[in-house]
Design a protein around this motif. Structure first.
Motif, PDB file in Angstrom:
ATOM      1  N   HIS A 168      -1.394  -0.941   8.472  1.00 56.92           N
ATOM      2  CA  HIS A 168      -2.390  -1.994   8.376  1.00 56.92           C
ATOM      3  C   HIS A 168      -2.475  -2.736   9.714  1.00 56.92           C
ATOM      4  O   HIS A 168      -1.446  -3.033  10.332  1.00 56.92           O
ATOM      5  CB  HIS A 168      -1.994  -2.963   7.262  1.00 56.92           C
ATOM      6  N   THR A 180      -8.454  -3.489  -1.247  1.00 56.35           N
ATOM      7  CA  THR A 180      -8.137  -2.191  -1.844  1.00 56.35           C
ATOM      8  C   THR A 180      -6.687  -1.841  -1.527  1.00 56.35           C
ATOM      9  O   THR A 180      -6.273  -1.893  -0.358  1.00 56.35           O
ATOM     10  CB  THR A 180      -9.079  -1.100  -1.288  1.00 56.35           C
ATOM     11  N   LYS A 233     -14.514   4.971   3.724  1.00 56.96           N
ATOM     12  CA  LYS A 233     -13.381   4.079   3.448  1.00 56.96           C
ATOM     13  C   LYS A 233     -12.308   4.813   2.634  1.00 56.96           C
ATOM     14  O   LYS A 233     -11.118   4.714   2.895  1.00 56.96           O
ATOM     15  CB  LYS A 233     -13.888   2.868   2.669  1.00 56.96           C
ATOM     16  N   LYS A 234     -12.805   5.611   1.666  1.00 52.56           N
ATOM     17  CA  LYS A 234     -11.889   6.341   0.814  1.00 52.56           C
ATOM     18  C   LYS A 234     -11.039   7.302   1.649  1.00 52.56           C
ATOM     19  O   LYS A 234      -9.817   7.379   1.497  1.00 52.56           O
ATOM     20  CB  LYS A 234     -12.670   7.103  -0.253  1.00 52.56           C
ATOM     21  N   LYS A 249      -5.112   3.557  -7.244  1.00 50.89           N
ATOM     22  CA  LYS A 249      -5.859   2.666  -6.362  1.00 50.89           C
ATOM     23  C   LYS A 249      -6.246   1.404  -7.120  1.00 50.89           C
ATOM     24  O   LYS A 249      -6.711   1.473  -8.258  1.00 50.89           O
ATOM     25  CB  LYS A 249      -7.110   3.380  -5.849  1.00 50.89           C
ATOM     26  N   LYS A 266     -10.416   7.066   4.701  1.00 52.07           N
ATOM     27  CA  LYS A 266      -9.531   6.297   5.570  1.00 52.07           C
ATOM     28  C   LYS A 266      -8.257   5.889   4.838  1.00 52.07           C
ATOM     29  O   LYS A 266      -7.162   5.880   5.374  1.00 52.07           O
ATOM     30  CB  LYS A 266     -10.294   5.044   6.042  1.00 52.07           C
ATOM     31  N   LEU A 267      -8.471   5.563   3.553  1.00 54.89           N
ATOM     32  CA  LEU A 267      -7.327   5.090   2.780  1.00 54.89           C
ATOM     33  C   LEU A 267      -6.447   6.206   2.244  1.00 54.89           C
ATOM     34  O   LEU A 267      -5.322   5.986   1.840  1.00 54.89           O
ATOM     35  CB  LEU A 267      -7.824   4.240   1.595  1.00 54.89           C
ATOM     36  N   SER A 309      -6.164  -1.951   2.441  1.00 56.26           N
ATOM     37  CA  SER A 309      -7.325  -1.850   3.328  1.00 56.26           C
ATOM     38  C   SER A 309      -7.328  -3.060   4.262  1.00 56.26           C
ATOM     39  O   SER A 309      -6.639  -4.055   3.994  1.00 56.26           O
ATOM     40  CB  SER A 309      -8.614  -1.822   2.499  1.00 56.26           C
ATOM     41  N   ASP A 310      -8.120  -2.983   5.327  1.00 62.53           N
ATOM     42  CA  ASP A 310      -8.136  -4.069   6.302  1.00 62.53           C
ATOM     43  C   ASP A 310      -8.485  -5.407   5.657  1.00 62.53           C
ATOM     44  O   ASP A 310      -7.955  -6.456   6.033  1.00 62.53           O
ATOM     45  CB  ASP A 310      -9.151  -3.781   7.418  1.00 62.53           C
TER      46      ASP A 310
END
Lengths: 568, 311
Positions: free
Chosen positions: A14, A134, A4-5, A210, A7-8, A129-130
């Motif tokens: 989005h 986040t 996830k990290k 973040k 990805k972000l 995030s989705d």
């Protein structure tokens, strides 16, 4: 998590943006809603306007805020009529006026314009995030504080940590509830004491921050333009914690003179400003006291060039003065006659409902605010809020009120006292007076306790019944989070309904406007049924600007910003 | 004479002590609300309030606190303003000075004007001049300050556009900004002083010694200046000295209306904002000015009227 990290960590679009595009194409959301939501999800305002133009097949010009107008002159002194109040700590501001001065010295991570579109400011972009839990804010590089230090992630982390420390006393606690956890302790009033969740705000690198939320929040960027969220220097507390004595900022102006109740003078800084050129050499905020007539006299005799607000009592007179333009600002500013659910007799829901049933919202707007505004439905969500869900119209029901009172044990009527401080004009007292007349029909005798403004702010969260003036917020969920969530500092009615909190959390987490609107039905209905307030109308606000001022844009929250204002 | 002076000064201090006790009891003992809540605001916890009380000596006996408070005031330590977040002295003195400037110009115009017109009126009681001055004086005095302020603003600011509408002096002192507030005060006060002067002058003109002087063949001018005026001025002198006290509170309306940053507006702001420290200082300064000006008036009488000097 690592996935996830990763990805972000790269700039991404989005998936909600795609859904919004679909909604706009299918006519399920308005252009305005599309622009607002997609910009909140991190795409730039220019791109959002471009997408909307393409989908709708119209040429939509981005009405960017603070845009320079052709042929604007440099130099000059703008004199602005406004109360100058003590403004030592930007995190605890409770009056918008304080932020109007501070906004030129310190800055916000984002900026919500008069069009309610949120744009980058100290944060040059952001990603969500989705699941909207986040958020990553990419901070602008090369921005310098007025003391020469570089602006960066440490400053942002410091500010978040400070806002969310209950000791600071910032109203931001209510706004960023998704970053808080219960300590298990309760304060003297029995409200849960909250603290920031560990790692709720993280420094990723010198220019990336973040935010980790426990629940999804779409309005995260918009919340960062709420007026007590101005970003102060990371050493703010170490260097005394008094902004007026040590006014370090990233903005284009410096505070050179400050006298509470008299004047605040801002002068253009010599250092180059990251946001481009500003025109005015000097801005003088001149306090003319609390008499609206003095402000009118000052602008009529050209002692000031513009006013913070034109009072309803001087509106007509101002329209007749040559050389003065009266501007109306559509807004969701309102007066809430709230009843404290922890104080007798308002502990009994039936008493609160009886008071609410007496209120004639149409008559309220007509008499108390000269018909200038829109009627409301006792749930603090306006029909101009994007997430507004239309509930059945309200009609006064005196027989119903009498019945409820009888059931509550007051068959012969009841005596109540309502406090009012006219903090935003005499319309507040007029509103209570109209309610008094309406309630008298059902045997509810309201005594009006008119208090001086400052004394009102001493009791506003304590009094059993009082009218409080609330400013505009672009999203209803923002104001509902500040004012009605259990345990937050500005919850003046001491409302504590877990079902409401959960419904609000759910609505906040929904980016699709249509779905959010549906979810708001429950939120609005809960507030209306629990009858914690009589909230009859949302009022229009006005200001007066001299012909000599170029480029001044009004703002529904009166967040004035003079970066691209000049004099003719 | 020395005894009289000492008596007056002694009485002045006695009055100030009594007023200070009343003021302290009203504002510092919780009779009108908890001082800690006022200073720390609504969001302060009970622990914070308790700590503030300890830090500022609010848990000490009332007598000890009063003695300290009075000692601080006597030595010029007026405390820290809640609203202005700074020393009260720094806020109060410039405001007092501004009111003194306004008061000076008001008196500089009002006193000669009302004395001259009052004397002229009283010299020939019942004449056309007397009646005209009397009617004009009654008219202006009967119009409240807020009404004349609105009238003058409508005329000179919105109508003729001759004068600035407010007097905040935000760009530095400008005499033009002083005209409207001073005009309102002069117009309101002039009639009162002129009427008192007229009554006093008319009474003196009826007295036997003035009639004797006229019958003795003394020139009329000499009778007026040498014999009548000195006695006729005792009553106006009292009234004028009282106007200093009136001015300190009477300017509240004018300073509020014209946004003039003076003592009256400060007093109003202090009370509206629950700034007890500032309110105490303003009240004590008003008492000092009131009692001081009365003491000066009392001493002044003795020079105007020898009968007071020797009783």
């Amino acid at each position: 998590m690592a996935e996830k990290k990763d990805k972000l960590s790269t700039k991404r679009v989005h998936p909600g943006v795609e859904e919004m595009k679909k909604s706009l194409t299918e006519g399920k959301c308005s252009r305005r809603e599309f622009l607002r939501t997609t910009t909140l999800l991190g795409i730039s305002a220019t791109t959002a306007y471009g997408l909307a133009s393409k989908i709708l097949g119209e040429d939509i010009l981005p009405s960017l805020i603070s845009t320079a107008h052709a042929g604007q002159k440099k130099g000059g002194v703008l004199k602005f009529g406004m109360m100058v109040q003590e403004m030592a700590d930007p995190a605890t501001y409770s009056w918008t006026e304080k932020s109007v001065i501070a906004r030129h010295i310190i800055e916000y991570l984002v900026e919500t314009g008069p069009d309610n579109i949120t744009r980058p400011n100290l944060a040059e972009s952001w990603e969500a995030s989705d699941d909207l839990k986040t958020w990553i804010f990419h901070l602008r590089k090369g921005v310098k504080w007025s003391n020469g230090d570089d602006f960066g992630a440490d400053d942002v982390v410091f500010n978040f940590t400070r806002w969310l420390d209950p000791k600071t006393g910032s109203s931001n606690l209510g706004l960023f509830n998704a970053m808080l956890e219960d300590t298990g302790e309760k304060d003297a009033k029995g409200n849960p004491i909250k603290r920031m969740i560990k790692n709720a705000v993280e420094k990723v690198d010198d220019h990336t921050v973040k935010i980790n939320l426990k629940s999804a929040v779409l309005s995260m960027p918009e919340n960062l333009y709420n007026y007590p969220t101005g970003i102060v220097h990371r050493n703010f507390e170490k260097e005394g914690g008094d902004f007026t004595k040590n006014p370090i900022g990233t903005g284009p102006y410096a505070l050179t003179e400050f006298k509470v109740g008299e004047i605040a003078v801002l002068k253009k800084r010599n250092a180059p400003y990251w946001g481009g050129e500003v025109f005015l050499d000097e801005i003088r905020f001149i306090d003319l006291g609390s008499d609206p007539g003095a402000y009118l006299a000052a602008i009529a005799s050209k002692q000031v060039d513009a006013l913070y607000e034109l009072d309803l009592t001087t509106l007509q007179a101002a329209k007749n003065i040559p050389g003065i333009n009266v501007l109306a600002i559509p807004s969701t500013q309102t007066g809430v006659i709230r009843m404290k659910v922890t104080e007798k007799p308002f502990t009994d829901k039936r008493v609160r409902q009886a008071v609410q049933k007496c209120c004639d919202v149409e008559r309220q707007l007509k008499i108390a605010h000269h018909g200038l505004g829109i009627v409301a439905e006792h749930h603090h969500v306006a029909s101009i809020h994007p997430e507004y869900f239309k509930l059945p119209p309200l009609k006064p029901d005196i027989a119903g009120a009498k019945k409820l009172l009888k059931e509550a044990g007051y068959p012969d009527g009841i005596e109540l006292t309502c406090n009012v401080g006219n903090t935003n004009g005499v319309w507040e007292q007029n509103s209570v007076a109209v309610l008094k007349e309406d309630c008298a029909k059902a045997g509810i005798n309201i005594k009006i306790n008119l208090m001086p403004t400052a004394q009102y702010w001493d009791v506003w969260t304590k009094a059993p019944m009082s009218l409080t003036s609330w400013t505009h917020r672009p999203l209803a969920v923002m104001v509902l989070g500040l004012a009605y969530r259990a345990g937050v500092p500005w919850n003046e009615s001491s409302y504590n309904n877990p079902a409401f909190d959960a419904a609000l959390d759910e609505a906040e987490a929904t980016f699709d406007v249509e779905s959010r609107r549906v979810k708001m039905e429950k939120v609005e209905k809960l507030l209306q049924d629990d009858a914690i307030m009589v909230q009859p109308f949302f009022r229009s606000v006005f200001t007066a600007v001299s012909d000599s001022v170029v480029g001044l844009e009004t703002h529904p929250t009166k967040y004035y910003r003079f970066h691209k204002v000049s004099l003719a | 004479m020395v005894l009289l002076l000492l008596k007056r000064i002694g009485f002045m201090f006695f009055t100030m002590i009594v007023v200070s006790i009343i003021l302290f009891m009203l504002l510092e003992t919780g009779l009108t609300g908890d001082p800690a809540t006022r200073v720390l605001g609504n969001f302060a916890s009970d622990a914070q309030k308790e700590s503030w009380r300890n830090q500022h000596g609010y848990n000490q006996p009332v007598v000890v606190r009063y003695a300290k408070w009075l000692g601080n005031f006597a030595t010029g330590n007026l405390g820290t303003s809640i609203r202005y977040k700074g020393p009260v002295k720094d806020v109060l003195l410039p405001r007092l000075w501004n009111t003194a400037i306004l008061g000076f110009w008001t008196f500089a115009i009002m006193i000669p004007l009302s004395l001259i017109l009052g004397v002229l009126s009283g010299m020939k009681e019942g004449s056309l001049l007397d009646r005209s001055i009397s009617i004009f004086g009654i008219l202006t005095t009967s119009v409240p300050e807020f009404a004349s302020a609105v009238f003058f603003s409508a005329l000179f600011v919105f109508g003729l556009k001759w004068l600035p509408g407010t007097s905040s002096m935000s760009g530095g002192f400008e005499f033009k900004q002083l005209i409207l507030p001073a005009m309102v005060l002069v117009v309101y006060d002039f009639g009162y002083v002129a009427r008192m002067t007229r009554a006093s002058m008319a009474e003196v003109m009826q007295s036997q010694y003035v009639r004797s002087a006229i019958l003795k063949g003394l020139p009329y001018r000499q009778v007026i200046i040498r014999h009548a005026l000195r006695n006729a001025l005792i009553a106006p002198f009292t009234v004028i000295m009282l106007q200093i006290n009136w001015l300190l509170s009477g300017v509240i309306v004018v300073e509020f209306f014209f946004a003039y940053k003076g003592f009256g507006a400060l007093l109003l702001e202090a009370s509206l904002n629950n700034d007890i420290v500032l309110l105490e200082a303003c009240a004590m300064v008003a008492v000092v000015v009131a009692v001081g000006s009365q003491t000066i008036a009392d001493i002044g009488y003795t020079f105007l009227n020898p009968r007071i000097r020797f009783t």
